[in-house]
Design a protein around this motif. Structure first.
Motif, PDB file in Angstrom:
ATOM      1  N   UNK A 208      19.916  23.699  16.649  1.00 12.45           N
ATOM      2  CA  UNK A 208      20.581  22.700  17.484  1.00 12.45           C
ATOM      3  C   UNK A 208      19.681  22.142  18.581  1.00 12.45           C
ATOM      4  N   UNK A 209      19.838  20.849  18.808  1.00 14.03           N
ATOM      5  CA  UNK A 209      19.173  20.134  19.894  1.00 14.03           C
ATOM      6  C   UNK A 209      20.264  19.616  20.836  1.00 14.03           C
ATOM      7  N   UNK A 210      20.127  19.920  22.128  1.00 13.91           N
ATOM      8  CA  UNK A 210      21.063  19.452  23.151  1.00 13.91           C
ATOM      9  C   UNK A 210      20.334  18.375  23.955  1.00 13.91           C
ATOM     10  N   UNK A 211      20.964  17.228  24.139  1.00 12.29           N
ATOM     11  CA  UNK A 211      20.328  16.117  24.865  1.00 12.29           C
ATOM     12  C   UNK A 211      21.193  15.735  26.064  1.00 12.29           C
ATOM     13  N   UNK A 212      20.569  15.698  27.245  1.00 10.89           N
ATOM     14  CA  UNK A 212      21.251  15.303  28.481  1.00 10.89           C
ATOM     15  C   UNK A 212      20.551  14.047  28.973  1.00 10.89           C
ATOM     16  N   UNK A 213      21.235  12.897  28.914  1.00 11.74           N
ATOM     17  CA  UNK A 213      20.535  11.639  29.204  1.00 11.74           C
ATOM     18  C   UNK A 213      21.440  10.620  29.880  1.00 11.74           C
ATOM     19  N   UNK A 214      20.798   9.636  30.504  1.00  8.52           N
ATOM     20  CA  UNK A 214      21.520   8.570  31.169  1.00  8.52           C
ATOM     21  C   UNK A 214      20.566   7.498  31.658  1.00  8.52           C
ATOM     22  N   UNK A 215      21.095   6.404  32.198  1.00 11.64           N
ATOM     23  CA  UNK A 215      20.255   5.264  32.599  1.00 11.64           C
ATOM     24  C   UNK A 215      19.594   5.409  33.959  1.00 11.64           C
ATOM     25  N   UNK A 216      20.011   6.387  34.765  1.00 11.66           N
ATOM     26  CA  UNK A 216      19.520   6.491  36.143  1.00 11.66           C
ATOM     27  C   UNK A 216      18.654   7.725  36.361  1.00 11.66           C
ATOM     28  N   UNK A 217      17.816   7.686  37.387  1.00  7.08           N
ATOM     29  CA  UNK A 217      16.996   8.841  37.753  1.00  7.08           C
ATOM     30  C   UNK A 217      17.384   9.318  39.148  1.00  7.08           C
ATOM     31  N   UNK A 218      18.674   9.347  39.407  1.00 12.09           N
ATOM     32  CA  UNK A 218      19.223   9.862  40.654  1.00 12.09           C
ATOM     33  C   UNK A 218      20.003  11.133  40.356  1.00 12.09           C
ATOM     34  N   UNK A 219      19.893  12.115  41.240  1.00  9.50           N
ATOM     35  CA  UNK A 219      20.608  13.360  41.007  1.00  9.50           C
ATOM     36  C   UNK A 219      21.128  13.946  42.311  1.00  9.50           C
ATOM     37  N   UNK A 220      22.075  14.866  42.185  1.00 12.89           N
ATOM     38  CA  UNK A 220      22.622  15.569  43.341  1.00 12.89           C
ATOM     39  C   UNK A 220      21.860  16.882  43.501  1.00 12.89           C
ATOM     40  N   UNK A 221      21.097  17.062  44.553  1.00 17.36           N
ATOM     41  CA  UNK A 221      20.281  18.275  44.718  1.00 17.36           C
ATOM     42  C   UNK A 221      21.097  19.566  44.761  1.00 17.36           C
ATOM     43  N   UNK A 222      22.375  19.468  45.158  1.00 14.23           N
ATOM     44  CA  UNK A 222      23.193  20.675  45.254  1.00 14.23           C
ATOM     45  C   UNK A 222      23.665  21.161  43.894  1.00 14.23           C
ATOM     46  N   UNK A 223      23.935  20.210  42.978  1.00 11.70           N
ATOM     47  CA  UNK A 223      24.467  20.578  41.662  1.00 11.70           C
ATOM     48  C   UNK A 223      23.478  20.340  40.534  1.00 11.70           C
ATOM     49  N   UNK A 224      22.462  19.528  40.776  1.00 14.63           N
ATOM     50  CA  UNK A 224      21.462  19.077  39.790  1.00 14.63           C
ATOM     51  C   UNK A 224      22.037  18.057  38.809  1.00 14.63           C
TER      52      UNK A 224
ATOM     53  N   UNK B  65      22.885  14.699  37.134  1.00 11.37           N
ATOM     54  CA  UNK B  65      22.230  13.391  37.151  1.00 11.37           C
ATOM     55  C   UNK B  65      23.293  12.304  37.055  1.00 11.37           C
ATOM     56  N   UNK B  66      23.165  11.266  37.864  1.00 15.97           N
ATOM     57  CA  UNK B  66      24.154  10.188  37.893  1.00 15.97           C
ATOM     58  C   UNK B  66      24.326   9.552  36.519  1.00 15.97           C
ATOM     59  N   UNK B  67      25.559   9.535  36.035  1.00 19.08           N
ATOM     60  CA  UNK B  67      25.942   8.874  34.777  1.00 19.08           C
ATOM     61  C   UNK B  67      25.303   9.487  33.527  1.00 19.08           C
ATOM     62  N   UNK B  68      24.740  10.665  33.635  1.00 20.44           N
ATOM     63  CA  UNK B  68      24.141  11.307  32.454  1.00 20.44           C
ATOM     64  C   UNK B  68      25.222  12.002  31.631  1.00 20.44           C
ATOM     65  N   UNK B  69      25.022  12.048  30.321  1.00 19.50           N
ATOM     66  CA  UNK B  69      25.985  12.667  29.406  1.00 19.50           C
ATOM     67  C   UNK B  69      25.257  13.572  28.411  1.00 19.50           C
ATOM     68  N   UNK B  70      26.001  14.522  27.879  1.00 18.78           N
ATOM     69  CA  UNK B  70      25.457  15.428  26.868  1.00 18.78           C
ATOM     70  C   UNK B  70      25.821  14.956  25.462  1.00 18.78           C
ATOM     71  N   UNK B  71      24.920  15.174  24.533  1.00 14.39           N
ATOM     72  CA  UNK B  71      25.245  15.012  23.118  1.00 14.39           C
ATOM     73  C   UNK B  71      24.477  16.079  22.352  1.00 14.39           C
ATOM     74  N   UNK B  72      24.905  16.342  21.128  1.00 15.66           N
ATOM     75  CA  UNK B  72      24.333  17.453  20.372  1.00 15.66           C
ATOM     76  C   UNK B  72      23.910  17.016  18.972  1.00 15.66           C
ATOM     77  N   UNK B  73      22.831  17.617  18.496  1.00 15.63           N
ATOM     78  CA  UNK B  73      22.310  17.377  17.151  1.00 15.63           C
ATOM     79  C   UNK B  73      22.204  18.729  16.448  1.00 15.63           C
ATOM     80  N   UNK B  74      22.813  18.834  15.274  1.00 14.35           N
ATOM     81  CA  UNK B  74      22.718  20.062  14.474  1.00 14.35           C
ATOM     82  C   UNK B  74      21.977  19.701  13.191  1.00 14.35           C
ATOM     83  N   UNK B  75      20.767  20.228  13.034  1.00 18.13           N
ATOM     84  CA  UNK B  75      19.925  19.847  11.894  1.00 18.13           C
ATOM     85  C   UNK B  75      20.373  20.500  10.589  1.00 18.13           C
ATOM     86  N   UNK B  76      20.496  19.660   9.553  1.00 17.42           N
ATOM     87  CA  UNK B  76      20.835  20.114   8.196  1.00 17.42           C
ATOM     88  C   UNK B  76      19.939  19.359   7.216  1.00 17.42           C
ATOM     89  N   UNK B  77      18.661  19.772   7.079  1.00 19.66           N
ATOM     90  CA  UNK B  77      17.737  19.029   6.222  1.00 19.66           C
ATOM     91  C   UNK B  77      18.296  18.745   4.831  1.00 19.66           C
TER      92      UNK B  77
END
Length: 224
Positions: free
Chosen positions: A155-171, A173-185
């Motif tokens: 499995x590959x976990x991806x955390x991404x979004x359009x901005x490079x701003x973050x909350x230092x207390x929680x880490x 990232x503004x507007x970032x979301x998770x998605x997952x990839x499960x490889x099945x060749x």
């Protein structure tokens, strides 16, 4: 008599113009008041900072990993100087790849460690200037020749979004979301029962079916 009527009409027109001018003035004043009272940045917005240090790169990237595993993950990627480094060694099954600070937007990843040769090969080919399609074709040929291996179910976990701003207390990232990839060749829609396009934004589907890079895509709905 005619003179009196003319005077009356002229006076009425003058009053009408004054009323119209007042209406316009009132409208402009109202617009100015609305502009002045526009919503101000909230405390949450003010708390956001640029991801501009190696510590911030690590903290934000670790959110791509399962929470219980973050402390023992290996962390790699480009630092703020543009060097590809190992930020810290790990002792579990995950490798975390930090966001590349030299690219727009934010994208961090976490993957099962047995995927590292496949991922590293992709990075090396990209550094050589290969296109996305060339990288795909080269790795496909190498997987077929058993020179490269993709573990089924890794499995590959991806955390991404359009901005490079973050909350230092929680880490977070503004507007970032998770998605997952499960490889099945080499898997297909027929062999898995999954559609080749999502039925809804949070439904699983199979991408690149029938190829070395066939995988299940899962994009959860954001909590907010």
């Amino acid at each position: 008599m005619k003179h009196i009527i003319t005077t009356f009409i002229f006076t009425a027109l003058l009053l009408s113009c004054n009323t119209s001018d007042k209406t316009k003035t009132t409208t402009k004043t109202s617009d100015a008041a609305q502009t002045t009272s526009a919503p101000q940045p909230t405390e949450t917005d003010k708390a956001l900072q640029l991801i501009n240090s190696d510590e911030a790169l690590i903290a934000t990237a670790l959110l791509a990993a399962p929470e219980a595993s973050r402390g023992e993950c290996k962390v790699i990627g480009y630092n703020m100087k543009g060097e590809f480094v190992t930020f810290k060694e790990g002792s579990n099954e995950f490798i975390v790849l930090v966001d590349n600070p030299n690219k727009e937007g934010f994208s961090a990843a976490c993957y099962q460690k047995d995927l590292d040769p496949f991922m590293a090969r992709g990075r090396a080919l990209k550094a050589e200037g290969k296109t996305h399609q060339e990288i795909f074709d080269i790795r496909e040929a190498e997987v077929k020749a058993e020179q490269l291996h993709i573990p089924t179910g890794a499995t590959l976990h991806i955390y991404s979004g359009p901005k490079t701003l973050y909350n230092p207390e929680t880490a977070n990232v503004a507007d970032a979301k998770l998605r997952y990839v499960v490889y099945l060749p080499w898997a297909t829609a027929e062999s898995t029962g999954l559609p080749e396009a999502p039925a809804a934004s949070n439904h699983p589907w199979i991408m690149n079916p029938g190829t070395h890079r066939a995988h299940i895509m899962i994009s959860p709905i954001a909590a907010d």
